[in-house]
Design a protein around this motif. Structure first.
Motif, PDB file in Angstrom:
ATOM      1  N   GLY A 405       0.779  -1.239   0.000  1.00  0.00           N
ATOM      2  CA  GLY A 405       0.000   0.000   0.000  1.00  0.00           C
ATOM      3  C   GLY A 405       0.799   1.270   0.000  1.00  0.00           C
ATOM      4  N   SER A 406       1.537   1.511   1.078  1.00  0.00           N
ATOM      5  CA  SER A 406       2.196   2.804   1.229  1.00  0.00           C
ATOM      6  C   SER A 406       3.262   3.022   0.177  1.00  0.00           C
ATOM      7  N   SER A 407       4.094   2.014  -0.078  1.00  0.00           N
ATOM      8  CA  SER A 407       5.154   2.182  -1.059  1.00  0.00           C
ATOM      9  C   SER A 407       4.581   2.327  -2.467  1.00  0.00           C
ATOM     10  N   ALA A 408       3.486   1.643  -2.744  1.00  0.00           N
ATOM     11  CA  ALA A 408       2.854   1.764  -4.059  1.00  0.00           C
ATOM     12  C   ALA A 408       2.324   3.177  -4.287  1.00  0.00           C
ATOM     13  N   MET A 409       1.719   3.763  -3.246  1.00  0.00           N
ATOM     14  CA  MET A 409       1.192   5.117  -3.373  1.00  0.00           C
ATOM     15  C   MET A 409       2.329   6.114  -3.572  1.00  0.00           C
ATOM     16  N   GLY A 410       3.394   5.978  -2.801  1.00  0.00           N
ATOM     17  CA  GLY A 410       4.525   6.883  -2.958  1.00  0.00           C
ATOM     18  C   GLY A 410       5.136   6.789  -4.329  1.00  0.00           C
ATOM     19  N   ALA A 411       5.317   5.559  -4.816  1.00  0.00           N
ATOM     20  CA  ALA A 411       5.895   5.365  -6.143  1.00  0.00           C
ATOM     21  C   ALA A 411       5.017   5.977  -7.218  1.00  0.00           C
ATOM     22  N   SER A 412       3.716   5.840  -7.076  1.00  0.00           N
ATOM     23  CA  SER A 412       2.793   6.382  -8.075  1.00  0.00           C
ATOM     24  C   SER A 412       2.873   7.904  -8.149  1.00  0.00           C
ATOM     25  N   VAL A 413       2.906   8.543  -6.967  1.00  0.00           N
ATOM     26  CA  VAL A 413       2.960  10.012  -6.945  1.00  0.00           C
ATOM     27  C   VAL A 413       4.251  10.523  -7.587  1.00  0.00           C
ATOM     28  N   LEU A 414       5.396   9.949  -7.205  1.00  0.00           N
ATOM     29  CA  LEU A 414       6.666  10.421  -7.745  1.00  0.00           C
ATOM     30  C   LEU A 414       6.800  10.079  -9.225  1.00  0.00           C
ATOM     31  N   ARG A 415       6.301   8.912  -9.618  1.00  0.00           N
ATOM     32  CA  ARG A 415       6.365   8.517 -11.024  1.00  0.00           C
ATOM     33  C   ARG A 415       5.614   9.515 -11.905  1.00  0.00           C
ATOM     34  N   ASN A 416       4.456   9.966 -11.445  1.00  0.00           N
ATOM     35  CA  ASN A 416       3.683  10.939 -12.213  1.00  0.00           C
ATOM     36  C   ASN A 416       4.407  12.278 -12.314  1.00  0.00           C
ATOM     37  N   LYS A 417       5.057  12.687 -11.231  1.00  0.00           N
ATOM     38  CA  LYS A 417       5.789  13.952 -11.254  1.00  0.00           C
ATOM     39  C   LYS A 417       6.981  13.882 -12.219  1.00  0.00           C
ATOM     40  N   ILE A 418       7.671  12.757 -12.204  1.00  0.00           N
ATOM     41  CA  ILE A 418       8.806  12.601 -13.118  1.00  0.00           C
ATOM     42  C   ILE A 418       8.332  12.575 -14.565  1.00  0.00           C
ATOM     43  N   LYS A 419       7.206  11.934 -14.813  1.00  0.00           N
ATOM     44  CA  LYS A 419       6.651  11.890 -16.165  1.00  0.00           C
ATOM     45  C   LYS A 419       6.252  13.283 -16.644  1.00  0.00           C
ATOM     46  N   ASP A 424      13.032  11.014 -18.931  1.00  0.00           N
ATOM     47  CA  ASP A 424      12.994   9.639 -19.409  1.00  0.00           C
ATOM     48  C   ASP A 424      14.131   8.836 -18.795  1.00  0.00           C
ATOM     49  N   GLY A 425      13.963   7.535 -18.766  1.00  0.00           N
ATOM     50  CA  GLY A 425      15.037   6.659 -18.329  1.00  0.00           C
ATOM     51  C   GLY A 425      15.146   6.457 -16.834  1.00  0.00           C
ATOM     52  N   VAL A 426      14.151   6.936 -16.058  1.00  0.00           N
ATOM     53  CA  VAL A 426      14.171   6.759 -14.604  1.00  0.00           C
ATOM     54  C   VAL A 426      12.993   5.864 -14.216  1.00  0.00           C
ATOM     55  N   ASP A 475       9.276  17.736  -5.315  1.00  0.00           N
ATOM     56  CA  ASP A 475       9.781  18.628  -6.362  1.00  0.00           C
ATOM     57  C   ASP A 475      11.301  18.731  -6.320  1.00  0.00           C
ATOM     58  N   GLU A 476      11.891  18.668  -5.113  1.00  0.00           N
ATOM     59  CA  GLU A 476      13.339  18.723  -5.014  1.00  0.00           C
ATOM     60  C   GLU A 476      13.980  17.509  -5.686  1.00  0.00           C
ATOM     61  N   VAL A 477      13.404  16.350  -5.451  1.00  0.00           N
ATOM     62  CA  VAL A 477      13.935  15.147  -6.071  1.00  0.00           C
ATOM     63  C   VAL A 477      13.795  15.218  -7.592  1.00  0.00           C
ATOM     64  N   VAL A 478      12.639  15.672  -8.047  1.00  0.00           N
ATOM     65  CA  VAL A 478      12.427  15.799  -9.491  1.00  0.00           C
ATOM     66  C   VAL A 478      13.441  16.768 -10.097  1.00  0.00           C
ATOM     67  N   ASP A 479      13.675  17.912  -9.447  1.00  0.00           N
ATOM     68  CA  ASP A 479      14.644  18.887  -9.954  1.00  0.00           C
ATOM     69  C   ASP A 479      16.051  18.300 -10.019  1.00  0.00           C
TER      70      ASP A 479
END
Length: 489
Positions: A405-419, A424-426, A475-479
């Motif tokens: 649950g928790s890790s899946a939600m976190g991954a989904s949020v960050l994945r969308n921000k990176i997209k 690409d390539g992450v 946002d810091e991680v994405v930057d």
């Protein structure tokens, strides 16, 4: 103990749906898998998992041996009782889910304690002999313990619970269970209620002549939760209103009910809306005499529909819709009535939503398998930012206890921000901490789990966070990742 074995329950549900005599495609030979799977395989899997959590493979093996003793003891007690009863009053098998959950920690902790007694005291060359025989002998002893007192205890407990449920059904009081179940869910007792009580009782009914049970729907119905979140989507304010639409999708489709718990905790009167919605759903299923073949886990509308008995789709779907509608209406009235007060509190700097998330985390406790709500792994921390900048990140892993649950939600949020950032390539995935294999460049965990993750993946960059849905560190991680990949072009 239960959550990692949900796939086995789903597989069992598929076998029952297709191959039993009242299934979609009856096959007598394949239907013989159904009984042994639920009676032996699933309890032993649960026992092994619980023992493994405590003491790795050694604890798991001893727990499985001990649980087989409980299963055999239960069958023996029932056989002895049936010898004294007429043919039309025979007891059926009791499936030892609760027995496994009792024996697994007993076996794991006791084996661990015994090993410490002779640790570093065994002569060289005799380690394997001592290890094998000690586990075998202790497993034998625990199987005897399980065969007699534990089997007697669990059989008695299940008989009491079954009698209570049957009385509630015969007295037409089953909807009143929502008065206990809905508040229990909000205070993070949902898995204890569902898998500890309702699932074992439901399985007893589902393996009987009816081949279905309404008990599988008492806790798993996603209607009340989605009704509450939709009310916040329209009538909420601030961070709660902004978070509610995404949480509704996660709860209804993903089946992660815990995402709505903080919304109820921030305004406890909303539990009334959940209770009334739950009672509506149960009443609907009682009227239509509907049920599921097997547990709907996770509590997604997809899982509910997949496990619905073939003649019961109308009643089950109506129960979800009506329970959501009642919860929505009552919650909307409560939110509207307190709107001015809530706006004033927000203007004064009060952050009730954040406090409710913290309370949900406290209710969850460190030992919980996963927090599938608004706390958990998130993406970024000041302590990890420098390390990220010094290492090219191509693989990010969100890690929690169960990897669900928790890790899946976190991954989904960050994945969308990176997209959205056009990077690409992450890859961004979620895993259980125990499954970290050293391939990740960056591992993101909840604060109290970071040390465990470091031990599992020492070469990765580790980032500790606590705010799941609203972390400013995303946002810091994405930057940082964007900067790295632009520099490498």
């Amino acid at each position: 103990m239960i959550m990692p074995n949900i796939p086995a329950l789903i597989a069992w549900g598929i076998f029952t749906a297709f191959f039993i005599d009242v299934g979609w495609t009856p096959v007598a030979a394949l239907s013989t898998i159904v009984g042994p799977m639920i009676h032996y395989l699933l309890p032993i899997l649960i026992a092994y998992t619980g023992g493994h959590i405590v003491y790795q493979v050694r604890g798991g093996v001893v727990a499985a041996i001990a649980t087989f003793g409980v299963i055999a003891g239960s069958d023996y007690l029932i056989a002895q009782y049936n010898l004294t009863q007429p043919a039309d009053n025979q007891l059926g098998q009791i499936h030892m889910f609760i027995g496994a959950m009792i024996m697994a920690p007993i076996a794991g902790y006791s084996m661990k304690w015994l090993d410490k007694l002779w640790e570093n005291k065994i002569k060289a060359g005799f380690e394997m002999l001592v290890n094998m025989f000690s586990a075998g002998i202790w497993g034998f002893a625990l199987a005897i313990l399980g065969f007699y007192p534990i089997a007697w205890l669990v059989n008695g407990l299940m008989n009491i619970l079954s009698a209570a449920v049957n009385w509630l059904v015969s007295a037409h009081l089953l909807p009143l269970t929502s008065i206990l179940i809905e508040p229990a869910k909000v205070f993070f007792l949902n898995n204890a209620v569902n898998h500890g009580v309702l699932t074992p009782l439901g399985l007893e009914q589902a393996t009987g002549p009816a081949h279905k049970s309404i008990l599988f729907l008492l806790e798993a119905n996603p209607g009340p939760g989605v009704g509450l979140l939709l009310a916040f989507t329209i009538f909420g304010i601030g961070a709660a209103k902004a978070s509610a639409p995404g949480a509704a999708v996660i709860q209804f489709i993903g089946g992660i009910h815990e995402v709505y718990f903080p919304f109820a905790l921030m305004k406890p009167t909303l539990i009334i809306a959940l209770i009334l919605g739950g009672m509506t759903g149960v009443t609907t299923n009682v009227i239509f005499n509907t049920g599921l073949r097997a547990p709907a886990a996770p509590g997604s509308i997809i899982a509910v529909i997949a496990q619905t008995y073939q003649t019961d789709y109308l009643g089950v779907i109506l129960s979800v819709i009506l329970s959501a509608a009642v919860t929505f209406i009552v919650a909307a009235i409560i939110l509207r009535a307190s709107r001015k007060k809530d706006l004033a509190a927000e203007a004064a700097g009060s952050d009730a939503f954040s406090s409710a998330i913290s309370q949900t985390e406290a209710n969850k406790g460190k030992s919980s398998e996963a927090l599938a709500g608004l706390r958990g792994s998130a993406a970024g921390a000041a302590a990890g930012a420098t390390d990220v900048a010094e290492r090219t990140v191509n693989s990010i892993v969100f890690a929690c206890d169960a990897g669900m649950g928790s890790s899946a939600m976190g991954a989904s949020v960050l994945r969308n921000k990176i997209k959205k950032a056009g990077i690409d390539g992450v890859t961004v995935v979620n895993k259980a901490i125990a499954n970290l294999d050293g391939s990740a460049d960056l591992v993101i965990t909840q604060n109290q789990l970071t040390e465990r993750a470091k031990a599992q993946a020492p070469d990765a960059v580790h980032v500790s966070v606590d705010n799941f849905m609203n972390s400013p560190k995303y946002d810091e991680v994405v930057d940082l990742v964007r900067s790295q990949h632009q520099d490498g072009q």
